[in-house]
Design a protein around this motif. Structure first.
Motif, short mmCIF file in Angstrom:
data_model
loop_
_atom_site.label_atom_id
_atom_site.label_comp_id
_atom_site.label_asym_id
_atom_site.label_seq_id
_atom_site.Cartn_x
_atom_site.Cartn_y
_atom_site.Cartn_z
N THR A 19 -54.04 -4.83 77.43
CA THR A 19 -53.14 -5.20 76.34
C THR A 19 -52.94 -3.98 75.44
O THR A 19 -53.92 -3.34 75.04
CB THR A 19 -53.73 -6.37 75.53
OG1 THR A 19 -53.93 -7.47 76.42
CG2 THR A 19 -52.79 -6.79 74.40
N TYR A 21 -50.81 -2.38 71.94
CA TYR A 21 -50.14 -2.78 70.70
C TYR A 21 -49.56 -1.56 69.99
O TYR A 21 -50.23 -0.52 69.86
CB TYR A 21 -51.12 -3.49 69.77
CG TYR A 21 -50.51 -3.86 68.44
CD1 TYR A 21 -49.60 -4.90 68.34
CD2 TYR A 21 -50.82 -3.14 67.29
CE1 TYR A 21 -49.01 -5.23 67.12
CE2 TYR A 21 -50.24 -3.46 66.07
CZ TYR A 21 -49.34 -4.50 65.99
OH TYR A 21 -48.76 -4.83 64.79
N GLU A 23 -48.26 -0.50 66.37
CA GLU A 23 -48.15 -0.85 64.96
C GLU A 23 -46.74 -0.55 64.44
O GLU A 23 -46.17 -1.31 63.67
CB GLU A 23 -49.18 -0.07 64.14
CG GLU A 23 -49.27 -0.56 62.71
CD GLU A 23 -50.46 0.03 62.00
OE1 GLU A 23 -50.29 0.39 60.82
OE2 GLU A 23 -51.55 0.12 62.59
N THR A 28 -46.53 -6.15 71.20
CA THR A 28 -47.65 -6.14 72.13
C THR A 28 -47.11 -6.26 73.55
O THR A 28 -46.23 -7.09 73.82
CB THR A 28 -48.60 -7.32 71.86
OG1 THR A 28 -49.12 -7.19 70.53
CG2 THR A 28 -49.75 -7.36 72.85
N THR A 42 -43.94 -9.02 77.86
CA THR A 42 -43.93 -9.36 76.45
C THR A 42 -43.59 -10.84 76.34
O THR A 42 -43.22 -11.47 77.32
CB THR A 42 -42.87 -8.57 75.64
OG1 THR A 42 -41.59 -8.98 76.08
CG2 THR A 42 -43.05 -7.09 75.80
N PHE A 89 -48.56 3.19 71.67
CA PHE A 89 -49.22 1.90 71.82
C PHE A 89 -50.70 2.18 72.06
O PHE A 89 -51.04 3.07 72.83
CB PHE A 89 -48.66 1.13 73.03
CG PHE A 89 -47.29 0.56 72.83
CD1 PHE A 89 -47.13 -0.81 72.62
CD2 PHE A 89 -46.17 1.37 72.85
CE1 PHE A 89 -45.85 -1.35 72.46
CE2 PHE A 89 -44.90 0.83 72.68
CZ PHE A 89 -44.75 -0.52 72.48
N SER A 92 -56.05 -2.23 73.73
CA SER A 92 -57.07 -3.06 73.12
C SER A 92 -58.40 -2.82 73.81
O SER A 92 -58.47 -2.73 75.04
CB SER A 92 -56.69 -4.53 73.24
OG SER A 92 -57.76 -5.36 72.84
#
Length: 96
Positions: A19, A21, A23, A28, A42, A89, A92
């Motif tokens: 995953t 992400y 900001e 995501t 997505t 990105f 995670s």
């Protein structure tokens, strides 16, 4: 500069899966590995399949370069499309 086409192993593709992400975009993406490609998913758009290009770079509707940290593990990706370049990105670290 000409580069050889990447042919990542299944293990290399699995290491990319996870995953991610941004900001900056508040977006995501979930990246999954297929036989010789990766798929970006997505909640708001169709899945996008990306083909290996060179090194850790994959191409399709846009270009994604996966980045690595000090321990050589994939820690994020840079996405480029049209006039948008290298949107960061972060991968995670939570258990998948």
């Amino acid at each position: 500069m000409r580069r050889d086409v990447a042919r990542p192993s299944r293990a290399a593709l699995e290491a990319i899966a996870g995953t991610y992400y941004s900001e900056e975009l508040g977006a995501t993406y979930v990246v999954t590995a297929k036989d010789s490609t990766v798929v970006l998913k997505t909640r708001w758009a169709s899945d996008v399949e990306l083909l290996p290009a060179y090194g850790d770079t994959f191409v399709g509707n846009f270009q994604v370069t996966f980045t690595r940290g000090r321990n050589s593990a994939v820690d994020g990706m840079l996405m480029s499309s049209g006039r948008v370049r290298n949107v960061r990105f972060v991968k995670s670290t939570a258990a998948r």
